[in-house]
Write a protein that holds these residues in place. Structure first.
Motif, mmCIF file in Angstrom:
data_model
loop_
_atom_site.group_PDB
_atom_site.id
_atom_site.type_symbol
_atom_site.label_atom_id
_atom_site.label_comp_id
_atom_site.label_asym_id
_atom_site.label_seq_id
_atom_site.Cartn_x
_atom_site.Cartn_y
_atom_site.Cartn_z
ATOM 1 N N ILE A 50 0.833 -1.213 0.000
ATOM 2 C CA ILE A 50 0.000 0.000 0.000
ATOM 3 C C ILE A 50 0.859 1.251 0.000
ATOM 4 O O ILE A 50 0.359 2.362 0.036
ATOM 5 C CB ILE A 50 -1.071 0.015 1.117
ATOM 6 N N GLY A 51 2.180 1.071 -0.089
ATOM 7 C CA GLY A 51 3.058 2.229 -0.264
ATOM 8 C C GLY A 51 4.165 2.283 0.773
ATOM 9 O O GLY A 51 4.309 1.379 1.588
ATOM 10 N N ASN A 52 4.924 3.365 0.705
ATOM 11 C CA ASN A 52 6.015 3.583 1.645
ATOM 12 C C ASN A 52 5.417 3.803 3.036
ATOM 13 O O ASN A 52 4.488 4.570 3.193
ATOM 14 C CB ASN A 52 6.776 4.837 1.176
ATOM 15 N N ARG A 53 5.940 3.116 4.034
ATOM 16 C CA ARG A 53 5.356 3.303 5.367
ATOM 17 C C ARG A 53 6.463 3.591 6.380
ATOM 18 O O ARG A 53 6.942 2.696 7.071
ATOM 19 C CB ARG A 53 4.526 2.078 5.744
ATOM 20 N N PRO A 54 6.883 4.861 6.443
ATOM 21 C CA PRO A 54 7.992 5.210 7.329
ATOM 22 C C PRO A 54 7.618 5.099 8.813
ATOM 23 O O PRO A 54 6.431 5.009 9.150
ATOM 24 C CB PRO A 54 8.273 6.672 6.967
ATOM 25 N N ILE A 55 8.644 5.103 9.680
ATOM 26 C CA ILE A 55 8.366 5.080 11.129
ATOM 27 C C ILE A 55 9.033 6.273 11.825
ATOM 28 O O ILE A 55 9.287 6.241 13.019
ATOM 29 C CB ILE A 55 8.813 3.748 11.789
ATOM 30 N N ASP A 56 9.337 7.313 11.035
ATOM 31 C CA ASP A 56 10.039 8.474 11.606
ATOM 32 C C ASP A 56 9.292 9.104 12.793
ATOM 33 O O ASP A 56 9.903 9.551 13.761
ATOM 34 C CB ASP A 56 10.289 9.526 10.509
ATOM 35 N N LEU A 57 7.956 9.125 12.734
ATOM 36 C CA LEU A 57 7.208 9.771 13.826
ATOM 37 C C LEU A 57 7.304 8.948 15.120
ATOM 38 O O LEU A 57 7.397 9.512 16.217
ATOM 39 C CB LEU A 57 5.739 9.961 13.436
ATOM 40 N N HIS A 58 7.316 7.617 14.973
ATOM 41 C CA HIS A 58 7.487 6.757 16.155
ATOM 42 C C HIS A 58 8.829 7.104 16.815
ATOM 43 O O HIS A 58 8.915 7.303 18.023
ATOM 44 C CB HIS A 58 7.548 5.275 15.762
ATOM 45 N N LEU A 59 9.877 7.174 15.983
ATOM 46 C CA LEU A 59 11.225 7.374 16.516
ATOM 47 C C LEU A 59 11.362 8.778 17.101
ATOM 48 O O LEU A 59 11.937 8.962 18.172
ATOM 49 C CB LEU A 59 12.274 7.140 15.414
ATOM 50 N N HIS A 60 10.773 9.754 16.407
ATOM 51 C CA HIS A 60 10.824 11.139 16.895
ATOM 52 C C HIS A 60 10.207 11.227 18.295
ATOM 53 O O HIS A 60 10.802 11.798 19.222
ATOM 54 C CB HIS A 60 10.078 12.047 15.911
ATOM 55 N N GLY A 61 9.045 10.634 18.466
ATOM 56 C CA GLY A 61 8.339 10.717 19.750
ATOM 57 C C GLY A 61 9.122 10.028 20.860
ATOM 58 O O GLY A 61 9.253 10.567 21.967
ATOM 59 N N LEU A 62 9.662 8.844 20.559
ATOM 60 C CA LEU A 62 10.371 8.096 21.606
ATOM 61 C C LEU A 62 11.700 8.772 21.952
ATOM 62 O O LEU A 62 12.125 8.776 23.107
ATOM 63 C CB LEU A 62 10.580 6.637 21.157
ATOM 64 N N ARG A 63 12.331 9.376 20.935
ATOM 65 C CA ARG A 63 13.580 10.118 21.218
ATOM 66 C C ARG A 63 13.299 11.298 22.136
ATOM 67 O O ARG A 63 14.041 11.579 23.060
ATOM 68 C CB ARG A 63 14.196 10.638 19.914
ATOM 69 N N LYS A 64 12.165 11.976 21.868
ATOM 70 C CA LYS A 64 11.797 13.124 22.701
ATOM 71 C C LYS A 64 11.639 12.704 24.167
ATOM 72 O O LYS A 64 11.895 13.483 25.081
ATOM 73 C CB LYS A 64 10.468 13.723 22.232
ATOM 74 N N LEU A 65 11.182 11.470 24.383
ATOM 75 C CA LEU A 65 11.000 10.989 25.760
ATOM 76 C C LEU A 65 12.338 10.607 26.403
ATOM 77 O O LEU A 65 12.377 10.211 27.568
ATOM 78 C CB LEU A 65 10.065 9.770 25.784
ATOM 79 N N GLY A 66 13.402 10.645 25.596
ATOM 80 C CA GLY A 66 14.732 10.404 26.171
ATOM 81 C C GLY A 66 15.411 9.137 25.690
ATOM 82 O O GLY A 66 16.493 8.801 26.174
ATOM 83 N N ALA A 67 14.791 8.417 24.763
ATOM 84 C CA ALA A 67 15.422 7.177 24.295
ATOM 85 C C ALA A 67 16.524 7.498 23.287
ATOM 86 O O ALA A 67 16.398 8.442 22.502
ATOM 87 C CB ALA A 67 14.375 6.278 23.649
ATOM 88 N N ASP A 68 17.571 6.697 23.348
ATOM 89 C CA ASP A 68 18.637 6.810 22.360
ATOM 90 C C ASP A 68 18.321 5.744 21.305
ATOM 91 O O ASP A 68 18.216 4.551 21.631
ATOM 92 C CB ASP A 68 19.968 6.535 23.068
ATOM 93 N N ILE A 69 18.122 6.161 20.055
ATOM 94 C CA ILE A 69 17.666 5.191 19.048
ATOM 95 C C ILE A 69 18.606 5.179 17.858
ATOM 96 O O ILE A 69 18.942 6.227 17.300
ATOM 97 C CB ILE A 69 16.231 5.526 18.576
ATOM 98 N N LYS A 70 19.022 3.957 17.489
ATOM 99 C CA LYS A 70 19.849 3.810 16.284
ATOM 100 C C LYS A 70 19.171 2.805 15.370
ATOM 101 O O LYS A 70 18.472 1.896 15.835
ATOM 102 C CB LYS A 70 21.219 3.240 16.657
ATOM 103 N N ILE A 71 19.405 2.984 14.074
ATOM 104 C CA ILE A 71 18.946 1.947 13.135
ATOM 105 C C ILE A 71 20.200 1.177 12.735
ATOM 106 O O ILE A 71 21.130 1.740 12.152
ATOM 107 C CB ILE A 71 18.301 2.563 11.873
ATOM 108 N N GLU A 72 20.243 -0.112 13.084
ATOM 109 C CA GLU A 72 21.433 -0.917 12.812
ATOM 110 C C GLU A 72 21.015 -2.261 12.248
ATOM 111 O O GLU A 72 20.173 -2.948 12.838
ATOM 112 C CB GLU A 72 22.194 -1.191 14.118
ATOM 113 N N HIS A 73 21.628 -2.645 11.142
ATOM 114 C CA HIS A 73 21.404 -3.965 10.538
ATOM 115 C C HIS A 73 19.920 -4.281 10.370
ATOM 116 O O HIS A 73 19.475 -5.402 10.623
ATOM 117 C CB HIS A 73 22.073 -5.061 11.392
ATOM 118 N N GLY A 74 19.146 -3.285 10.011
ATOM 119 C CA GLY A 74 17.718 -3.533 9.760
ATOM 120 C C GLY A 74 16.872 -3.523 11.028
ATOM 121 O O GLY A 74 15.695 -3.866 10.991
ATOM 122 N N TYR A 75 17.480 -3.175 12.150
ATOM 123 C CA TYR A 75 16.731 -3.152 13.416
ATOM 124 C C TYR A 75 16.718 -1.754 14.019
ATOM 125 O O TYR A 75 17.667 -1.000 13.844
ATOM 126 C CB TYR A 75 17.359 -4.125 14.428
#
Ligand code: UD1
Length: 423
Positions: A120-145
């Motif tokens: 059904i198209g491109n389905r990014p997760i940038d908003l999920h990551l943005h919100g969780l980072r704002k709460l203080g999480a350190d998030i990396k995208i590594e090896h598809g995870y």
């Protein structure tokens, strides 16, 4: 692999009972990760995506049992032994991403495979990551995870969660779940207000969370130290109910849809009425009497309370049979038109133009062997098969089994000539 074989022409008549909402059940199952106490969830639909989420919870160390008899899930995530949601499971179901927020909230870490794009198209997760980072999480995208870590307890913040297509349902769910156990208050602005998000918020509150603004675009979540177990009943599936409303209209039938929540379906009821059918709301039931003619109607999909993108394909099947031109515009997933080519193989006259489908009505559809491309497209092709002349064979029905509970049995009870055949 199974296929669904339909001989078109039957007018649907009778009553159908709507199952619990898949899109409420999946994030609510993920939310049980926030507590080490038992949760009992009722009215859970028996479908493949629910089994996939159960497998993910088990892989994390949870105990999950499901009773088909009363559609009850019992979940106990007492000792989580892992914080990794593996690719094999996430790749089959994008909603698996919603274990990210609760794992972070409870364990302070999570590794979840990045869900890929889908038909059904491109389905990014940038908003999920943005919100969780704002709460203080350190998030990396590594090896598809997505590898997320919070060295300290998450901290409540003011977070704006809007993207190019407006609010995001599962990003709101993820941030709300993580924020439930954060220190202090989180405000989510431009939060999704879909009924399934409200259901999740009510479930979290029944576990002891402190969420206000439910149903609006501004959610306040005051973090608590601990959440407890809960017993909860899932709302009816508005997309399944909408599929049956359209089924009544397209077959010129008389269908009573029981155990729905009509309030969640006003955009759909309104469009089906505009398309010439009679739709009456009687308490929790919706009665549809298909009109003699389908009238051309323009439809634009939007986030709730607009017309849902998950019913766009089914509505298109109905509008292929008008005596005029309808324009269907996708404002949620601009590329979600995979069903058009298959409908055209059945004789419809639809062409695409910049995020819209121009649907020129035809007199009849004709049965054909067709291929389902995704969950809601499968339902649309079955609806087309119900009115097409001759036999329609819908292949790749595993898409359908992901999200509809006993759909062909329910159609069959309404008088459709439909059966599942093993190939
Ligand atoms: C949920 C539903 C899905 C429905 C969709 C829209 C579940 C399990 N699935 O999916 O059935 O079709 O809502 O009602 O509940 N977006 C971004 N960045 C993000 C996230 C989303 O740009 O980080 C965009 C998407 O590409 C899309 C729009 O936002 O264009 C809405 O998507 P979203 O609400 O996130 O859909 P899901 O929550 O994945």
């Amino acid at each position: 692999m199974d296929k669904i074989v339909i001989t078109g022409g039957a007018r649907l008549k009778g009553e159908v009972r709507i199952s619990g909402a898949k899109n409420a059940a999946l994030p609510i199952m993920a939310a049980t990760l926030l507590t080490d106490k038992e949760c009992i969830i009722d009215n859970v639909p028996n479908l493949h995506d629910v089994s996939t989420m159960a497998r993910i919870l088990r892989a994390l160390g949870g105990r999950v049992s499901f009773s088909d008899k009363n559609n009850r899930l019992i979940i106990l995530n007492k000792n989580l032994t892992s914080s990794d949601a593996p690719y094999e499971m996430v790749s089959t179901m994008r909603a698996s991403i919603c274990v990210l927020g609760p794992l972070l909230g409870r364990l302070g870490e999570a590794t979840v495979s990045v869900p890929g794009g889908c038909v059904i198209g491109n389905r990014p997760i940038d908003l999920h990551l943005h919100g969780l980072r704002k709460l203080g999480a350190d998030i990396k995208i590594e090896h598809g995870y997505v590898a997320a870590k919070a060295v300290k307890r998450l901290k409540g913040r003011e977070i704006y969660l809007g993207g190019p297509f407006g609010s995001s349902v599962l990003a709101t769910a993820n941030v709300m779940m993580a924020a439930a156990l954060a220190r202090g208050e989180t405000i989510i602005e431009n939060a999704a207000c879909e009924p399934e998000i409200c259901d999740l918020a009510h479930f979290l509150n029944s576990m002891g969370a402190n969420i206000h603004g439910i149903g609006s675009h501004v959610l306040s979540i005051k973090g608590v130290n601990k959440l407890h177990g809960a017993k909860y009943r899932i709302i009816p599936d508005r997309i399944e109910a909408g599929t049956f409303i359209i089924a009544g209209a397209i077959t010129k039938g008389e269908v009573r849809i029981k155990n729905a929540n009509p309030q969640h379906l006003m955009a759909v009821v309104n469009k089906v009425r505009q398309a010439g059918s009679r739709v009456d709301v009687k308490g929790r039931d919706i009665c549809v009497r298909g009109g003699r003619q389908v009238l051309p109607t323009d439809v634009t999909t939007l986030s709730y309370p607009g017309f849902p993108t998950d019913l766009q394909a089914q509505m298109m099947s109905l509008l292929t049979l008008t005596r005029g031109i309808s324009v269907i515009t996708e404002k949620v997933y601009p590329d979600r038109f995979m069903h058009v080519a298959e409908l055209n193989r059945m004789g419809s006259d639809v062409h695409l133009e910049k995020g819209s489908a121009i649907v020129k009505g035809v007199k009849n559809l004709s049965g054909a062997p067709i291929m389902a491309s995704d969950l809601r497209a499968s339902a649309a092709l079955i609806l087309a098969g119900l009115v097409a002349e001759g036999i329609t064979e819908v292949r790749r029905v595993y898409h359908l089994d992901r999200g509809y509970d006993k759909l062909e049995q329910k159609f069959s009870l309404l008088g459709a000539d439909i059966k599942r055949v093993k190939e």
